[in-house]
Design a protein around this motif. Structure first.
Motif, PDB file in Angstrom:
ATOM      1  N   THR A 111       0.859  -1.187   0.000  1.00  0.00           N
ATOM      2  CA  THR A 111       0.000   0.000   0.000  1.00  0.00           C
ATOM      3  C   THR A 111       0.890   1.229   0.000  1.00  0.00           C
ATOM      4  OG1 THR A 111      -1.712  -1.171   1.257  1.00  0.00           O
ATOM      5  CG2 THR A 111      -1.817   1.239   1.210  1.00  0.00           C
ATOM      6  N   ILE A 112       0.781   1.989  -1.090  1.00  0.00           N
ATOM      7  CA  ILE A 112       1.582   3.215  -1.227  1.00  0.00           C
ATOM      8  C   ILE A 112       0.653   4.394  -0.967  1.00  0.00           C
ATOM      9  CG2 ILE A 112       3.096   4.545  -2.740  1.00  0.00           C
ATOM     10  CD1 ILE A 112       3.466   1.962  -4.399  1.00  0.00           C
ATOM     11  N   PRO A 113       0.869   5.150   0.115  1.00  0.00           N
ATOM     12  CA  PRO A 113      -0.030   6.253   0.474  1.00  0.00           C
ATOM     13  C   PRO A 113      -0.146   7.295  -0.637  1.00  0.00           C
ATOM     14  CG  PRO A 113       1.466   5.743   2.287  1.00  0.00           C
ATOM     15  CD  PRO A 113       1.963   4.984   1.094  1.00  0.00           C
ATOM     16  N   ALA A 114      -1.344   7.827  -0.800  1.00  0.00           N
ATOM     17  CA  ALA A 114      -1.591   8.859  -1.809  1.00  0.00           C
ATOM     18  C   ALA A 114      -0.707  10.071  -1.569  1.00  0.00           C
ATOM     19  CB  ALA A 114      -3.067   9.254  -1.789  1.00  0.00           C
ATOM     20  N   ALA A 115      -0.460  10.374  -0.283  1.00  0.00           N
ATOM     21  CA  ALA A 115       0.366  11.538   0.054  1.00  0.00           C
ATOM     22  C   ALA A 115       1.784  11.388  -0.500  1.00  0.00           C
ATOM     23  CB  ALA A 115       0.405  11.724   1.574  1.00  0.00           C
ATOM     24  N   ASP A 116       2.310  10.172  -0.432  1.00  0.00           N
ATOM     25  CA  ASP A 116       3.661   9.936  -0.961  1.00  0.00           C
ATOM     26  C   ASP A 116       3.685  10.122  -2.485  1.00  0.00           C
ATOM     27  OD1 ASP A 116       4.356   9.361   1.610  1.00  0.00           O
ATOM     28  OD2 ASP A 116       4.616   7.197   1.303  1.00  0.00           O
ATOM     29  N   ILE A 117       2.618   9.665  -3.124  1.00  0.00           N
ATOM     30  CA  ILE A 117       2.547   9.798  -4.579  1.00  0.00           C
ATOM     31  C   ILE A 117       2.464  11.271  -4.968  1.00  0.00           C
ATOM     32  CG2 ILE A 117       1.180   9.252  -6.631  1.00  0.00           C
ATOM     33  CD1 ILE A 117       0.277   6.683  -5.163  1.00  0.00           C
ATOM     34  N   VAL A 125       5.153   8.899 -12.406  1.00  0.00           N
ATOM     35  CA  VAL A 125       5.450   8.768 -10.973  1.00  0.00           C
ATOM     36  C   VAL A 125       4.947   7.437 -10.437  1.00  0.00           C
ATOM     37  CG1 VAL A 125       4.809   9.632  -8.689  1.00  0.00           C
ATOM     38  CG2 VAL A 125       5.609  11.218 -10.454  1.00  0.00           C
ATOM     39  N   ILE A 126       3.757   7.007 -10.871  1.00  0.00           N
ATOM     40  CA  ILE A 126       3.213   5.719 -10.420  1.00  0.00           C
ATOM     41  C   ILE A 126       4.160   4.587 -10.819  1.00  0.00           C
ATOM     42  CG2 ILE A 126       1.456   4.015 -11.015  1.00  0.00           C
ATOM     43  CD1 ILE A 126       0.575   5.690  -8.775  1.00  0.00           C
ATOM     44  N   ASN A 127       4.616   4.607 -12.069  1.00  0.00           N
ATOM     45  CA  ASN A 127       5.532   3.556 -12.526  1.00  0.00           C
ATOM     46  C   ASN A 127       6.829   3.566 -11.725  1.00  0.00           C
ATOM     47  OD1 ASN A 127       3.878   2.479 -14.517  1.00  0.00           O
ATOM     48  ND2 ASN A 127       4.587   3.911 -16.081  1.00  0.00           N
ATOM     49  N   ASP A 128       7.403   4.772 -11.551  1.00  0.00           N
ATOM     50  CA  ASP A 128       8.656   4.874 -10.815  1.00  0.00           C
ATOM     51  C   ASP A 128       8.478   4.470  -9.355  1.00  0.00           C
ATOM     52  OD1 ASP A 128       9.787   5.766 -13.131  1.00  0.00           O
ATOM     53  OD2 ASP A 128       9.821   7.892 -12.565  1.00  0.00           O
ATOM     54  N   THR A 129       7.349   4.854  -8.762  1.00  0.00           N
ATOM     55  CA  THR A 129       7.109   4.547  -7.358  1.00  0.00           C
ATOM     56  C   THR A 129       6.906   3.051  -7.141  1.00  0.00           C
ATOM     57  OG1 THR A 129       6.081   6.719  -7.033  1.00  0.00           O
ATOM     58  CG2 THR A 129       5.658   5.045  -5.360  1.00  0.00           C
ATOM     59  N   ILE A 130       6.157   2.427  -8.042  1.00  0.00           N
ATOM     60  CA  ILE A 130       5.966   0.980  -7.933  1.00  0.00           C
ATOM     61  C   ILE A 130       7.308   0.258  -8.051  1.00  0.00           C
ATOM     62  CG2 ILE A 130       5.006  -1.039  -9.108  1.00  0.00           C
ATOM     63  CD1 ILE A 130       2.538   0.637  -9.743  1.00  0.00           C
ATOM     64  N   ARG A 131       8.124   0.693  -9.014  1.00  0.00           N
ATOM     65  CA  ARG A 131       9.425   0.045  -9.208  1.00  0.00           C
ATOM     66  C   ARG A 131      10.296   0.182  -7.953  1.00  0.00           C
ATOM     67  NH1 ARG A 131      11.043   2.899 -13.146  1.00  0.00           N
ATOM     68  NH2 ARG A 131      10.018   1.685 -14.755  1.00  0.00           N
ATOM     69  N   SER A 132      10.363   1.390  -7.408  1.00  0.00           N
ATOM     70  CA  SER A 132      11.194   1.594  -6.214  1.00  0.00           C
ATOM     71  C   SER A 132      10.616   0.869  -4.999  1.00  0.00           C
ATOM     72  CB  SER A 132      11.342   3.094  -5.921  1.00  0.00           C
ATOM     73  OG  SER A 132      10.080   3.684  -5.650  1.00  0.00           O
ATOM     74  N   SER A 133       9.282   0.760  -4.930  1.00  0.00           N
ATOM     75  CA  SER A 133       8.650   0.060  -3.814  1.00  0.00           C
ATOM     76  C   SER A 133       8.957  -1.436  -3.862  1.00  0.00           C
ATOM     77  CB  SER A 133       7.132   0.284  -3.838  1.00  0.00           C
ATOM     78  OG  SER A 133       6.831   1.659  -3.680  1.00  0.00           O
ATOM     79  N   LEU A 171      -1.133  -3.333 -10.436  1.00  0.00           N
ATOM     80  CA  LEU A 171      -1.765  -2.234  -9.711  1.00  0.00           C
ATOM     81  C   LEU A 171      -3.244  -2.559  -9.556  1.00  0.00           C
ATOM     82  CD1 LEU A 171      -1.576   0.660  -8.509  1.00  0.00           C
ATOM     83  CD2 LEU A 171      -1.964   1.524 -10.835  1.00  0.00           C
ATOM     84  N   GLY A 172      -3.765  -2.384  -8.343  1.00  0.00           N
ATOM     85  CA  GLY A 172      -5.149  -2.741  -8.061  1.00  0.00           C
ATOM     86  C   GLY A 172      -6.141  -2.062  -8.988  1.00  0.00           C
ATOM     87  N   GLU A 173      -7.223  -2.796  -9.345  1.00  0.00           N
ATOM     88  CA  GLU A 173      -8.250  -2.240 -10.217  1.00  0.00           C
ATOM     89  C   GLU A 173      -8.945  -1.059  -9.521  1.00  0.00           C
ATOM     90  OE1 GLU A 173     -11.021  -5.086 -11.615  1.00  0.00           O
ATOM     91  OE2 GLU A 173      -9.484  -6.477 -12.363  1.00  0.00           O
ATOM     92  N   GLY A 174      -9.353  -0.114 -10.327  1.00  0.00           N
ATOM     93  CA  GLY A 174     -10.085   1.021  -9.784  1.00  0.00           C
ATOM     94  C   GLY A 174      -9.204   2.108  -9.202  1.00  0.00           C
ATOM     95  N   TYR A 175      -7.876   1.959  -9.356  1.00  0.00           N
ATOM     96  CA  TYR A 175      -7.010   3.004  -8.812  1.00  0.00           C
ATOM     97  C   TYR A 175      -7.201   4.294  -9.598  1.00  0.00           C
ATOM     98  CZ  TYR A 175      -3.016   5.944  -7.948  1.00  0.00           C
ATOM     99  OH  TYR A 175      -2.223   7.033  -7.658  1.00  0.00           O
ATOM    100  N   GLU A 176      -7.210   5.403  -8.875  1.00  0.00           N
ATOM    101  CA  GLU A 176      -7.247   6.717  -9.509  1.00  0.00           C
ATOM    102  C   GLU A 176      -6.460   7.695  -8.654  1.00  0.00           C
ATOM    103  OE1 GLU A 176     -11.485   8.428  -7.887  1.00  0.00           O
ATOM    104  OE2 GLU A 176     -11.534   7.048  -9.615  1.00  0.00           O
ATOM    105  N   GLN A 177      -6.052   8.785  -9.277  1.00  0.00           N
ATOM    106  CA  GLN A 177      -5.217   9.758  -8.590  1.00  0.00           C
ATOM    107  C   GLN A 177      -5.928  10.291  -7.346  1.00  0.00           C
ATOM    108  OE1 GLN A 177      -3.670  12.745 -11.172  1.00  0.00           O
ATOM    109  NE2 GLN A 177      -2.538  13.837  -9.584  1.00  0.00           N
ATOM    110  N   GLY A 178      -5.143  10.420  -6.291  1.00  0.00           N
ATOM    111  CA  GLY A 178      -5.696  10.904  -5.029  1.00  0.00           C
ATOM    112  C   GLY A 178      -5.985   9.779  -4.047  1.00  0.00           C
ATOM    113  N   LYS A 179      -5.913   8.525  -4.539  1.00  0.00           N
ATOM    114  CA  LYS A 179      -6.137   7.375  -3.668  1.00  0.00           C
ATOM    115  C   LYS A 179      -4.814   6.659  -3.401  1.00  0.00           C
ATOM    116  CE  LYS A 179     -10.888   6.217  -5.050  1.00  0.00           C
ATOM    117  NZ  LYS A 179     -11.755   5.118  -5.587  1.00  0.00           N
ATOM    118  N   ASP A 180      -4.792   5.855  -2.316  1.00  0.00           N
ATOM    119  CA  ASP A 180      -3.638   5.009  -2.063  1.00  0.00           C
ATOM    120  C   ASP A 180      -3.525   3.994  -3.197  1.00  0.00           C
ATOM    121  OD1 ASP A 180      -3.369   6.349   0.290  1.00  0.00           O
ATOM    122  OD2 ASP A 180      -4.117   4.717   1.572  1.00  0.00           O
TER     123      ASP A 180
END
Length: 513
Positions: free
Chosen positions: A18-24, A66-74, A94-103
């Motif tokens: 779980t990658i917090p939205a704030a970090d993204i 950023v999502i791609n880079d963050t997933i890779r580093s995570s 990446l979980g289904e239904g993900y959208e910006q602003g969510k974890d």
């Protein structure tokens, strides 16, 4: 980042990240600050475009990056924190239904390498079967070279052509009265009885004389490579320009010079070197077989299913390809299908041996140098077009798994050489036939270990099975063999379509099988 282990069964692992939205969002802000000086917009000086406008214009693109880079580093962080050694590239989603602003909920599934204790290699003993290259073997090989470089001289104009004679012919082929592409040629050499043209073509030219014209009728084979001609009857108008007979050939200095060498002695020297290289390769195969059997004894640890699947697919692809070349392809395919489980067991054994060799190499400091790796990349890049080679280099440099796969065959050979150096080796002189029989016996022994009844092998598939098990006899993984194949057979090498598709050679001249 929150890590939750969801699977831990054998070598299988799965994690929910779980990658917090704030970090993204923080990463997106950092990217905006980074690219803002490069953004140009009417009404603003370079580098002075407000961040909110940069976000509005490029936010979606930056968010994806950023999502791609963050997933890779995570995932990298996960591997480090849990001390995971992935057997193959992890499956990441990446979980289904993900959208910006969510974890971001990320699933990572993988198999890990087993913990393997490197076996004790002290006291290792091996027998090396050596084959001296005799003068007779050299002379026999030189004789075959001479046989393949026959010359012909004009025969008497009254001579009727027979088997072994060479004809120089012009021909024009027609199907249903119409000439077809590639069915016409002039000055084509044809040795009667060579079998280079389609069935019936050469036989009908037996007895012709120089200057004779003859019309012959043939039927293209049903499996002929040019499908528009397969199974069709064709007429060929043939003009015999010359009938030639084999010239008496002497194996002497002049013959060697015709091959571009200084003398017959030089030719024999080169032949001897080639034969010695061939027998040395067979000797290494036999020794490596012994070594692998010794290492395999007493080791039965679990291996990653993904690695076994990949190894099996290489074996299976080769078997299917070889089956296509058998006279009864359908029977060959049915036979290998019946033995599919046995081939999978062979794949499992190969993976296990590869892991054992890897552990031995790491324990003893065996490495592939940077220079050697560069050479491997250069060799592998040859299968790609020149404009794609730079991308291949970047891919290997950026993907550890790709680099490991490329490095593996050389690394394995270096570990084997290390063990050869450590072993106590006794030499025994044998004939080449005995050495080949020993290798074949090893291949059959491996088949028996996989519960493969060698006696049941049908002639249609025997060659294919032997090739695969013999390939195994050369190495635990032999991943280099799998790569060479088709990729390096340049599709760029076009068949000479202008010469009738009737001929057997790839040149597609007329009248071949």
């Amino acid at each position: 980042m929150q890590i939750n282990e969801t699977t831990n069964e054998g070598l299988k692992r799965a994690y929910a990240l779980t990658i917090p939205a704030a970090d993204i969002e923080k990463q997106i802000d950092a990217e905006i600050k980074k690219v803002a000086p490069q953004i140009k917009m009417p009404g603003f000086r370079p580098g002075k475009v407000p961040a909110n406008l940069v976000r509005k214009m490029h936010g979606e693109q930056l968010h994806a990056q950023v999502i791609n880079d963050t997933i890779r580093s995570s995932v990298d962080e996960l591997m480090k924190e849990k001390e995971l050694r992935p057997a193959m590239q992890p499956a990441i989603s990446l979980g289904e239904g993900y959208e910006q602003g969510k974890d971001a909920e990320v699933t990572v599934e993988l198999e890990v390498l087993p913990d393997v204790e490197a076996p004790d290699t002290d006291g290792l003993t091996l027998e090396r079967l050596t084959v001296p290259v005799s003068d007779e073997a050299v002379d026999e090989t030189v004789g075959r070279i001479a046989e393949g470089n026959k010359t012909y001289k004009d025969a008497a104009k009254t001579r009727k052509a027979k088997d072994g004679d060479q004809l120089i012919i012009d021909f024009v082929g027609r199907v249903d009265g119409t000439e077809f592409e590639g069915g016409k040629a002039e000055g084509t050499p044809l040795v009667i009885g060579s079998g280079t043209f389609i069935p019936g073509f050469e036989e009908q030219l037996t007895g012709v004389k120089t200057g004779e014209e003859k019309t012959i009728t043939v039927t293209f084979p049903e499996d002929y490579q040019a499908q528009h001609l397969a199974g069709k009857e064709a007429e060929f108008d043939v003009t015999v320009q010359a009938v030639k007979v084999e010239a008496e050939g002497k194996i002497d200095d002049d013959f060697a010079k015709s091959l571009g060498l200084d003398s017959l002695d030089k030719l024999k020297e080169l032949v001897r070197g080639q034969l010695e290289q061939e027998t040395a390769g067979l000797t290494r195969t036999q020794m490596k077989r012994q070594l692998l059997d010794t290492l395999a004894a007493g080791h039965d640890f679990a291996v990653p299913e993904g690695m076994v699947d990949a190894e099996f697919q290489q074996i299976w692809a080769q078997l299917q390809q070889e089956a296509q070349g058998e006279e009864d392809t359908e029977a060959a395919l049915k036979e290998i299908e019946a033995e599919k489980d046995d081939y999978r067991k062979i794949a499992e054994r190969r993976v296990r041996l590869g892991l054992l060799l890897s552990e031995i190499g790491q324990k003893n400091g065996v490495e592939v140098s940077g220079q050697e790796m560069n050479m491997l990349m250069q060799q592998a890049a040859q299968q790609y077009r020149e404009e794609d080679r730079e991308r291949f280099f970047q891919y290997v440099q950026q993907d550890p798994m790709a680099a490991a796969q490329l490095r593996a065959p050389l690394y394995e050979d270096k570990v084997v050489d290390f063990l050869f150096d450590k072993a106590e080796i006794t030499d025994r002189e044998v004939t080449r036939e005995e050495l080949e029989a020993a290798i074949e016996a090893d291949a059959e022994e491996e088949a028996a270990k996989a519960k493969k009844p060698a006696a049941k092998k049908a002639p249609a598939k025997k060659a294919a099975a032997k090739k695969t098990t013999a390939k195994k006899a050369e190495g635990a993984g032999d991943k280099d063999e799998a790569k060479k194949p088709a990729a390096k057979k340049a599709p760029a090498k076009k068949p000479a379509a202008k010469k009738a598709p009737a001929k057997k050679p790839a040149a597609n001249k007329p009248a071949s099988k």
